[in-house]
Scaffold this active site. Structure first.
Site, PDB file in Angstrom:
ATOM      1  N   HIS A  67       0.856  -1.132  -0.450  1.00 61.02           N
ATOM      2  CA  HIS A  67      -0.066   0.075   0.099  1.00 61.02           C
ATOM      3  C   HIS A  67       0.900   1.164  -0.124  1.00 61.02           C
ATOM      4  CE1 HIS A  67      -3.979   1.322   0.419  1.00 61.02           C
ATOM      5  NE2 HIS A  67      -4.666   1.042   0.413  1.00 61.02           N
ATOM      6  N   TYR A 102      -5.993  -4.932  10.109  1.00 58.86           N
ATOM      7  CA  TYR A 102      -6.128  -5.582   8.488  1.00 58.86           C
ATOM      8  C   TYR A 102      -7.944  -6.172   8.533  1.00 58.86           C
ATOM      9  CZ  TYR A 102      -3.874  -6.695   4.173  1.00 58.86           C
ATOM     10  OH  TYR A 102      -3.678  -7.383   3.021  1.00 58.86           O
ATOM     11  N   GLY A 147       0.121  -4.942   1.195  1.00 60.31           N
ATOM     12  CA  GLY A 147      -1.064  -4.735   0.268  1.00 60.31           C
ATOM     13  C   GLY A 147      -0.625  -5.674  -0.525  1.00 60.31           C
TER      14      GLY A 147
HETATM   15  O1  YXS Z   1      12.075   8.275   0.468  1.00 61.66           O
HETATM   16  P1  YXS Z   1      11.970   8.620  -0.778  1.00 61.66           P
HETATM   17  O2  YXS Z   1      10.674   9.227  -1.557  1.00 61.66           O
HETATM   18  O3  YXS Z   1      13.096   7.928  -1.876  1.00 61.66           O
HETATM   19  O4  YXS Z   1      10.852   7.052  -0.677  1.00 61.66           O
HETATM   20  C1  YXS Z   1      11.500   6.036  -0.703  1.00 61.66           C
HETATM   21  C2  YXS Z   1      10.308   5.276   0.037  1.00 61.66           C
HETATM   22  O5  YXS Z   1       9.914   6.665   1.184  1.00 61.66           O
HETATM   23  C3  YXS Z   1       9.701   4.911  -0.463  1.00 61.66           C
HETATM   24  N1  YXS Z   1       8.331   4.008  -0.162  1.00 61.66           N
HETATM   25  C4  YXS Z   1       7.238   3.537  -0.084  1.00 61.66           C
HETATM   26  N2  YXS Z   1       6.675   4.923  -0.080  1.00 61.66           N
HETATM   27  C5  YXS Z   1       5.413   4.582   0.375  1.00 61.66           C
HETATM   28  N3  YXS Z   1       4.962   3.315   0.468  1.00 61.66           N
HETATM   29  C6  YXS Z   1       5.465   2.802   0.909  1.00 61.66           C
HETATM   30  N4  YXS Z   1       4.856   1.469   0.493  1.00 61.66           N
HETATM   31  C7  YXS Z   1       7.245   2.745   0.689  1.00 61.66           C
HETATM   32  N5  YXS Z   1       8.083   2.125   0.404  1.00 61.66           N
HETATM   33  C8  YXS Z   1       8.463   2.695   0.188  1.00 61.66           C
HETATM   34  O6  YXS Z   1      10.121   4.147  -1.980  1.00 61.66           O
HETATM   35  C9  YXS Z   1      11.343   4.946  -1.478  1.00 61.66           C
HETATM   36  C10 YXS Z   1      12.845   4.314  -1.463  1.00 61.66           C
HETATM   37  O7  YXS Z   1      12.621   3.402   0.017  1.00 61.66           O
HETATM   38  P2  YXS Z   1      14.120   3.040   0.769  1.00 61.66           P
HETATM   39  O8  YXS Z   1      15.039   3.601   0.655  1.00 61.66           O
HETATM   40  O9  YXS Z   1      12.944   2.827   2.287  1.00 61.66           O
HETATM   41  O10 YXS Z   1      14.414   2.037  -0.062  1.00 61.66           O
HETATM   42  P3  YXS Z   1      15.045   0.339   0.547  1.00 61.66           P
HETATM   43  O11 YXS Z   1      15.977  -0.178  -0.537  1.00 61.66           O
HETATM   44  O12 YXS Z   1      16.436   1.023   2.195  1.00 61.66           O
HETATM   45  O13 YXS Z   1      14.415  -0.161   1.793  1.00 61.66           O
HETATM   46  C11 YXS Z   1      13.313  -1.297   0.471  1.00 61.66           C
HETATM   47  C12 YXS Z   1      11.867  -1.480   1.561  1.00 61.66           C
HETATM   48  C13 YXS Z   1      10.845  -2.539   0.962  1.00 61.66           C
HETATM   49  C14 YXS Z   1      12.535  -2.552   3.029  1.00 61.66           C
HETATM   50  C15 YXS Z   1      11.553  -0.228   2.573  1.00 61.66           C
HETATM   51  O14 YXS Z   1      11.414   0.647   1.867  1.00 61.66           O
HETATM   52  C16 YXS Z   1      10.474  -0.351   3.190  1.00 61.66           C
HETATM   53  O15 YXS Z   1      10.688  -1.212   4.538  1.00 61.66           O
HETATM   54  N6  YXS Z   1       9.128   0.154   2.684  1.00 61.66           N
HETATM   55  C17 YXS Z   1       7.905  -0.421   3.457  1.00 61.66           C
HETATM   56  C18 YXS Z   1       7.630  -1.749   3.289  1.00 61.66           C
HETATM   57  C19 YXS Z   1       6.586  -1.727   4.214  1.00 61.66           C
HETATM   58  O16 YXS Z   1       5.907  -2.109   5.399  1.00 61.66           O
HETATM   59  N7  YXS Z   1       4.949  -1.625   3.975  1.00 61.66           N
HETATM   60  C20 YXS Z   1       3.894  -1.694   3.527  1.00 61.66           C
HETATM   61  C21 YXS Z   1       3.124  -0.702   3.525  1.00 61.66           C
HETATM   62  S1  YXS Z   1       1.598  -1.425   4.018  1.00 61.66           S
HETATM   63  C22 YXS Z   1       0.192  -1.693   3.229  1.00 61.66           C
HETATM   64  O17 YXS Z   1       0.411  -2.541   2.393  1.00 61.66           O
HETATM   65  C23 YXS Z   1      -0.784  -2.614   4.343  1.00 61.66           C
HETATM   66  C24 YXS Z   1      -1.433  -1.154   4.789  1.00 61.66           C
HETATM   67  S2  YXS Z   1      -0.263  -3.886   5.872  1.00 61.66           S
HETATM   68  O18 YXS Z   1       1.032  -3.070   6.354  1.00 61.66           O
HETATM   69  O19 YXS Z   1      -1.927  -3.700   6.695  1.00 61.66           O
HETATM   70  O20 YXS Z   1      -0.203  -4.320   5.269  1.00 61.66           O
END
Ligand code: YXS
Length: 258
Positions: free
Chosen positions: A63, A137, A107
């Site tokens: 998401h 969720y 998501g």
């Molecule tokens: O700072 P900039 O502008 O470069 O942007 C960064 C991050 O903020 C962005 N980004 C995201 N933006 C919006 N939504 C996201 N889910 C998201 N994830 C990342 O992408 C740019 C690069 O990310 P960065 O610097 O963190 O990359 P990395 O290589 O160091 O790390 C990769 C990850 C995937 C480990 C890390 O980005 C991360 O942990 N992202 C969040 C993963 C996550 O928890 N997703 C769940 C989203 S919430 C959801 O899906 C549901 C509601 S739920 O959780 O209930 O299932």
């Protein structure tokens, strides 16, 4: 934000927003739903969802967190764009195959569970993350995991929010097959093309029956309202806001259970 391609009766849609690691923003989801509608109009028999490679090796970050509502709204309500996309995939009148290179989060992991067949390579991993952010969720989403996994495996995924690696994902049935990275696209396409040689109506109707039977657990109105009441407590909580704030501030959240 996406690329689409048609090969014979197979449609390929590729997530393509490397700057935000293919997070499922409203804009991207809108494009995806439109792509499915146009595939349906063109009688495309099988759809493959894949992702353009990015430096972080992320298939999709889930998401789009800045779009999670903070105004006392259900973050995963029936008309949330991602929920609309999941239903579009499940109701597509032909198999939807997810082809996975890299990590899958939140998501997007639900999207994998909502697809009909998943094929990955050794880099794929899957994490369902509401507990990392404080999200309540929803029942349909939990149902997608229960339909694919044993109860204890689904619980481990939700309670730890840790990625399940490729070998475990194959073992648990999150993916149907793990293949060599350089074979992934060809392997997936061969399966998709093979399906297009079989009886269309038969497959369409079998898919719909799988969907109906997998959802056949009846909930009384009282039970449904109880679930909604339980979830409301979570999106109204301090922890939910703290989870989003911590992501935006690039720090670990401090949860208090309030
Ligand atoms: O700072 P900039 O502008 O470069 O942007 C960064 C991050 O903020 C962005 N980004 C995201 N933006 C919006 N939504 C996201 N889910 C998201 N994830 C990342 O992408 C740019 C690069 O990310 P960065 O610097 O963190 O990359 P990395 O290589 O160091 O790390 C990769 C990850 C995937 C480990 C890390 O980005 C991360 O942990 N992202 C969040 C993963 C996550 O928890 N997703 C769940 C989203 S919430 C959801 O899906 C549901 C509601 S739920 O959780 O209930 O299932």
């Amino acid at each position: 934000m996406i690329k689409t391609e048609i090969q014979g009766k197979v449609g390929i849609v590729s997530l393509n927003h490397p700057e935000k690691l293919n997070a499922l923003s409203q804009a991207m989801v809108h494009d995806l739903v439109e792509a499915f509608e146009s595939f349906k109009a063109e009688k495309i028999r099988v759809v493959i969802i894949t992702a353009e490679p990015n430096e972080s090796n992320v298939w999709s970050a889930g998401h789009y967190i800045p779009e999670l509502p903070e105004n006392h709204e259900d973050p995963l309500g029936y008309y949330d764009p991602l929920e609309v996309l999941l239903r579009t995939i499940q109701r597509y009148p032909g198999p939807v195959i997810t082809q996975v290179h890299g990590s899958v989060w939140g998501g997007a992991c639900d999207l994998i569970m909502s697809s009909d067949i998943s094929i990955g390579d050794s880099t794929c991993s899957f994490a369902i993350t509401p507990a990392k952010i404080g999200v309540p969720y929803n029942a349909s989403g939990i149902g997608h995991f229960i339909a694919r996994l044993d109860l204890n495996q689904a619980k481990e995924m939700f309670f730890t929010a840790r990625p399940v690696d490729a070998a475990m994902a194959e073992n648990w049935g999150i993916v149907n097959h793990i293949v060599e990275g350089d074979q992934l696209a060809a392997y997936t396409m061969e399966m998709a093309q093979h399906i297009t040689t079989l009886a269309p109506l038969s497959i369409e109707v079998i898919k719909e029956q799988f969907r109906i039977l997998a959802n056949s657990q009846a909930l009384s109105a009282d039970v449904f309202e109880k679930i909604e009441g339980l979830r409301t407590r979570v999106w109204e909580s301090k922890d939910y806001h703290e989870g989003i704030k911590a992501f935006n501030e690039k720090r670990k959240p401090h949860f208090t259970g309030e």
